[in-house]
Every structure is written in C-alpha cells, then in structure tokens.
Design an enzyme around this catalytic site. Structure first.
Site: not given
Ligand code: ADE
Ligand code: ZN
Length: 343
Positions: A19, A21, A199, A202, A280-281
């Site tokens: 996971h 991006h 996703h 969340e 994630d990011d």
């Molecule tokens: N795009 C990038 N990060 C995300 C996240 N945590 N939730 C949904 N979309 C995303």
């Molecule tokens: Zn994500």
C-alpha cells in the site's frame, strides 16, 4: 524509543510493501527540483513554506496538497526518477517486493499522456529491480471522487497495456463515494486479468468494506480498519483470506485516530484477519515502511509479532509461487540469523 537492535532487525527483515502511492513518495526537495526542471510554478513561498504545510486535519486536507504537488510530474523521466528515489529508500528498509499505486486520471487531467506515465513508471521499476533487487508491480487506482465515466474511460485507456499492470485499485476521498458505484469498472478490470484492491474503511464505514468485498470482489482491502465494527464482515474477510493493508503513521497523520494505541490492529489480528504494515504516502506522513514497523514496536508489538506481519505481507503479495517461495526463503534465512531476538 525502539532499541537500535530491534530497529536494525526491522530494517533487514524481508517485507512486501502493498500500500504505497508513488505520488505520495514525492519529497518536497524533489517536488521543487521537478518544478524547476519543468518550469511549473508552485503556489508556495519556497521549500520551507511547503514543509510547513505538512499538517493535516483529515484525508481531504492531505489530498489537496498531494494533488497540487502532482502537477510537477510532466515527463516519463520524472516518473522514473520518482520511482527510483522511492525504491532506494525502500531498499534500505528491507522491502523485497513493492506493489505501487498511482492515480492515472489525475495525470491525464494534468495533460500528461497515459503512455508517458506508464513508460516512466515501468522504466523506474525495471531499473529499481536491477539496482536494488526489488520486484515491483503497478496498480493504477480509480480516483473515486471523479465521475464514474472518467473511471470507465481510464480503464479503457489502460486495457491495451493490461499485461504490464498488476491490478486495479480505488482511492481518494472516501466518504460519499461508496465502492458500489464502481462495480462495473471493477468487473471489467477483472475480465482483463487485473488483481483487484480498494481503499475502504479508512474514514468510511464498515459498510464500504463490505461493498468492496461483495460488490467489487477485491482480493485485499487497503486500510480496512473499520471492519472491526462488523463481526460478520470480519468473518468473511478472514474466511476469504483477504489481507488488510494497514498504514499506522498515515492514520495518525490524517487524524483517523488521535493516538496510535486507538488503532484496532490487535483486535483484527485476534479475529484471525491477515494484517500487513505499509507506508501509504511516506513523504507526507513522516516515515517509510520500517518507520511504521518502529511505531508499532513503540506501541508494544514484539519482534516476533512484527515478523508475523512481515511474513503476512509476503503471503498477501500478488506474485507467482516461485517468487513467493524465494521471498519466504529469504525471510526464513533472516529469522534464522535473528533467532535470539525471536524467542
Ligand atoms: N491517495 C493517496 N493516499 C490516500 C489515502 N490514504 N487514502 C485515500 N486515497 C489516497
Ligand atoms: Zn492509500
């Protein structure tokens, strides 16, 4: 603080990142470098000003900055450089397999040809495999707060190159955009041979996870932590072997929880669900994958428990039997050399 011995063990532990991006790995320095290279004007007073903006109140407040910065990505080389910058960090953190999300609709809306995006990302993953030995797959995500027609169009545009892709995902603003909207899009993706993930759960309710499982027929759920609110759903997830790709530092930074100990990870594990740890990011949330494992160690997860989560990630990766066997062998070797820490 995690002891250096545990932190080192975490960093050498073979793990899959499921996971991630790629646009969320864009560090502020690289964003400015690409903005200069491409003559893109960024609406900030400079690097320091940009760095001050990494405080978020919820998912949308993060997405606003994330989409703004994506505009610096213009050429195939930009996408390649972004992938390589990420893989060099992932390599230092013990990643042996990375299944990488990207948001093609946003790049196309920014005027970038879909082939430019794909060519650049693929070039990055090929070079990354050579340089770092990390095997990669690419998972384009449907941006769920764009019109369903745009989702259909992007799957049409990707279809001729489906063999170069690993799967289809669903991301972006969750609440108000339930998975059931995308049933036909995901059915088409399945027909063209793509793995399916989404996703869900969340910020959105367990009902969205249920829709992802039943209506989209996903094989993994990204985040999925709110599944804990529905015992029947948990049973289904466990019985079908659907792994959840959890992202602790993301949940903290986006205020899904106020404190990491509010995350229901142990309850999910106790109900037999396969949990994995991911970043994630990472450029936005203060840590790459091993930093997420460190955060769990600080919460009290032991090295044997963290090793189980890493092993889960190798089982949940979309790879063939030979590749999985190879990764599991590397994991066993690591466990053997760290057996004193695993008792
Ligand atoms: N795009 C990038 N990060 C995300 C996240 N945590 N939730 C949904 N979309 C995303
Ligand atoms: Zn994500």
């Amino acid at each position: 603080m995690v002891s250096p011995i545990i932190s080192d063990a975490i960093r050498t532990m073979p793990k899959a990142e499921l996971h991630l991006h790629i646009e969320g790995t864009l560090e502020p320095e690289l964003a400015y470098e690409l903005a200069e290279r491409n003559k893109v004007e960024l609406p900030f007073a400079g690097l320091e000003d940009l760095r001050q903006r990494y405080h978020f109140t919820n998912l949308q407040s993060f997405l606003d900055l994330y989409y703004e910065l994506m505009n610096v990505l213009r050429t195939a080389d930009d996408f390649k450089d972004l992938v390589l910058a990420y893989l060099s960090k992932a390599h230092e953190q013990g990643v042996v397999r990375s299944e990488i999300f990207f948001d093609p609709q946003v790049h196309v809306e920014n005027g970038i040809d879909i082939d430019t995006v794909l060519d650049g990302l693929l070039a990055g993953t090929l070079l990354g495999r050579e340089r770092y030995g990390i095997s990669c797959g690419l998972i384009p995500c449907i941006v769920r707060d764009m019109p369903v027609q745009s989702a259909e169009e992007i799957v049409d545009a990707l279809a001729p190159r489906a063999s170069e892709l690993l799967g289809l995902g669903l991301d972006s603003a969750e609440v108000g955009y339930p998975p059931e909207l995308f049933g036909d899009v995901f059915a088409r993706a399945r027909e063209i041979g793509l793995h399916l993930v989404a996703h869900a759960g969340e910020e959105g309710p367990a009902e969205y996870v249920s829709q992802a499982v039943h209506d989209l027929k996903v094989e993994r759920v990204d985040h999925g932590i709110r599944s804990v609110e529905d015992a029947e759903l948990l049973n289904t997830i466990q019985e079908r072997g659907i792994a959840l790709t959890c992202c602790p530092l993301s949940n903290l930074k986006l205020k899904v929880v106020n404190d990491l100990d509010e995350l229901p990870l142990q309850r999910l594990i106790d109900s037999g669900v396969s949990i994995t740890v991911n970043s994630d990011d990472p450029a936005y949330f203060g840590g790459y994958i091993a930093d997420n494992y460190d955060a769990l160690a600080e919460l009290g997860f032991t090295l044997p428990q963290l090793a189980q989560l890493a092993e889960n990630s190798l089982h949940a990766a979309f790879v063939d039997d030979d590749e999985r066997d190879g990764m599991l062998k590397a994991f066993s070797l690591w466990a053997q050399t760290h057996k004193d820490l695993l008792v």
